[in-house]
Design an enzyme around this catalytic site. Structure first.
Site, short mmCIF file in Angstrom:
data_model
loop_
_atom_site.label_atom_id
_atom_site.label_comp_id
_atom_site.label_asym_id
_atom_site.label_seq_id
_atom_site.Cartn_x
_atom_site.Cartn_y
_atom_site.Cartn_z
CG ASP A 71 -0.06 -0.03 2.60
OD1 ASP A 71 0.78 -0.64 2.57
OD2 ASP A 71 -0.69 0.65 3.50
CD GLU A 72 -1.01 4.43 2.91
OE1 GLU A 72 -1.96 4.90 3.36
OE2 GLU A 72 -0.21 4.03 3.79
CB ALA A 73 4.28 2.13 -3.12
#
Length: 595
Positions: free
Chosen positions: A381-383
């Site tokens: 997530d959230e890369a």
């Protein structure tokens, strides 16, 4: 009074006549004994718990008001010789001995004429003999059995189901597996007075309401996540969280082991991950990490309670702690400063460097070797700073590295655009159930674990005045945590693609065990009921009444919890009366600890 589940009957089917008094003339001695029992019943107060007052709600409940069981000092726990079943029996004894003060020996040779608790890991009897063993048993079994299944057999209960029969002389838990027996024990625990949670002997009438429960889970995966990366929590705290999960029949603990603020699991091939990356946490505290022995201790403790550990190594983002330890993994090959704040999305390992994949293979290989369960969670997530094409290529390769360890990959639903891997599970944490990208991944073979942030993120505040937590996904009171359906939450995702539910607890603002418990309770039982109980039992009014009776249990066990105004808690937490001298004021305050 708490209400029974929607599928239950308040009175239940007509009780059977196990000794045939209706068809033969009883002897004088039998009449005298029956009269004495009737007189005793008139003088005995009603049971403090009803058979259906269980969280999560059982699938089927048949009360029998004439069959209450009273646990006495001479009770024994009889169990089959199977080692796994015997271990469940030993755990039952461990639960009951402190409060009752009874010896409760565990044996496989107790005679039938004693007051006994009998655990059996064998499959249930066929329907022809079931009528003789339980009030209304044949009728209940017929209701529960799917088409083509033999009544009462393994096809009905499955790997985690159980049957609980309570009569005046026996309590019997029957299951196909030790996991089913263990879940039956948790139900029995709730049917005893709240004082059973006391750590010292108390004066109490240990009575269990009579009747039969037949129960099994709705979803195979029922879990919670503890973030030990933002703030580190020692082994003993994690073990206590495992106990909380077991109490409500949750069967997976997801540990978020790595993030920007700290790396929490030792890796022999990359020792600086903990030596350097493990020494920080949110707010600048000392951090910490688990040695391999620590981790194995957690794994074994969970396994004894039939809980599978799911370790998460978050990739390619949320990796600042790893980059501080090993700058060669960073895109610019320059070490970033340690990070102790709470922003997200700024860090990532270099997806174009082969050394990155050596690192991932080593880490996943060592963690997999320590983890007996089938899952490895790779985050995903959230890369935000990784280009979409590079991200997809990275995830596809990471999935292959997980498969090389013999495990099945789990990742947050941001993995969805990447190519499918056999068995892949996406953990959906979205705030909008209209998610065509995830739905398409499901059509390609992915399954989902549901963790919608607006319902299941237990780091969200209960209300505006909650002293810790966040509100970016909204405020989550108990009803919000309870009122949703995992099988129908994500559009265009069929119910059969939903593996289960998980309640994450992120710890940016959570710093102690008491704060963990405050955020878990009373919302964790709400999510547990969604994962275990049939949808037909879903009823907010009934749930809040059943949940209210757990307040005294938590107070007695020293569990910190939020006295949510939605729940009709007893006016004062019940403090058990010691069997000897009264507890001093400090002990009483500890027993009634609440936040």
């Amino acid at each position: 009074m708490p209400t029974t589940p929607a599928t239950s009957s308040e009175t239940g089917p007509e009780p059977l006549d196990p000794v045939g008094l209706a068809t033969r003339q009883p002897a004088t001695a039998e009449l005298a004994q029956a009269a004495a029992q009737a007189a005793a019943d008139l003088l005995t107060p009603p049971t403090p718990v009803r058979l259906g007052d269980v969280v999560p709600a059982p699938e089927l409940v048949a009360p029998d008001a004439t069959a209450d069981f009273t646990l006495g000092a001479d009770a024994v726990i009889r169990v089959d010789a199977d080692p796994a079943a015997r271990d469940v029996a030993e755990q039952l004894a461990e639960l009951l001995r402190p409060a009752t003060g009874y010896p409760l020996p565990v044996t496989d040779t107790a005679p039938d004429d004693l007051l006994t608790l009998t655990l059996s890991a064998a499959a249930q009897p066929e329907s022809g003999s079931w009528k003789e063993t339980a009030p209304g048993g044949a009728e209940i079994c017929q209701d529960l059995a799917p088409a083509g299944a033999s009544a009462g057999g393994a096809e009905v209960l499955g790997d985690e189901g159980y049957r609980l029969d309570v009569t005046a002389s026996h309590i019997r838990i029957t299951a196909v597996t030790a996991a089913g027996l263990f879940h039956g024990v948790q139900t029995l625990r709730q049917l005893l007075p709240a004082a059973v949670e006391s750590a010292t002997p108390v004066a109490e009438r240990w009575v269990v309401p009579g009747g039969t429960i037949i129960d099994r889970p709705r979803f195979a995966y029922r879990g919670a996540m503890l973030d030990v990366a933002r703030h580190f929590f020692p082994v003993e705290d994690v073990l206590r969280v495992i106990d909380h999960l077991a109490r409500y029949k949750l069967n997976h603990l997801h540990l978020h082991l790595t993030d920007d603020q700290g790396w929490r699991i030792a890796v022999d091939a990359w020792p600086k991950l903990t030596e350097v990356g493990g020494t920080t946490e949110v707010g600048g505290g000392p951090g910490g990490w688990y040695t391999k022995d620590d981790y194995l201790r957690i794994v074994r403790y969970a396994a004894r309670r039939h809980i599978t550990l799911v370790p998460e190594i978050d990739l390619p983002g949320h990796t600042n702690a790893a980059l501080v330890a090993y700058p060669e993994l960073a895109p610019g090959k320059i070490a970033p400063p340690p990070y102790t704040d709470t922003e997200v999305g700024f860090s990532y390992v270099d997806p174009a460097d082969e050394r990155t994949y050596d690192f991932i293979a080593d880490v996943l290989g060592e963690v997999a070797a320590l983890t007996p369960g089938p899952w490895l969670h790779v985050g995903g997530d959230e890369a935000f700073k990784v280009p979409a094409d590079a991200y997809r290529a990275f995830i596809e390769r990471a999935q292959q590295l997980v498969a090389a360890t013999g495990k099945t990959v789990i990742g947050w639903h941001q993995l969805a655009p990447a190519g499918h891997a056999d068995g892949r599970v996406l953990q959906w944490w979205g705030t909008n159930g209209d998610d065509p990208v995830t739905a398409e991944a499901v059509r390609r073979g992915a399954r989902l674990i549901l963790s919608p942030a607006k319902h299941a993120y237990l780091d969200m505040k209960y209300g505006p005045d909650t002293p810790i937590g966040h509100d970016w996904a909204g405020l989550i009171d108990v009803r919000t945590a309870y009122d949703w359906d995992p099988a129908a939450h994500v559009a265009e995702v069929p119910a059969e693609a939903v593996l289960g539910v998980e309640a994450p607890l992120w710890t940016e603002s959570v710093t102690s065990l008491a704060e963990i418990e405050f955020m878990l309770f009373p919302r964790l039982p709400a999510v547990a009921e969604l994962g275990w109980s049939p949808r037909a039992t879903h009823d907010w009014e009934g749930f809040r009444e059943r949940l209210a009776e757990h307040g005294p249990r938590w107070a007695t066990a020293g569990i910190a919890y939020h006295r949510s105004p939605e729940v009709p808690w007893p006016t004062e937490p019940a403090i058990p009366t010691p069997r000897s001298a009264p507890a001093d004021s400090a002990d009483r305050e500890a027993n009634a600890r609440q936040v």
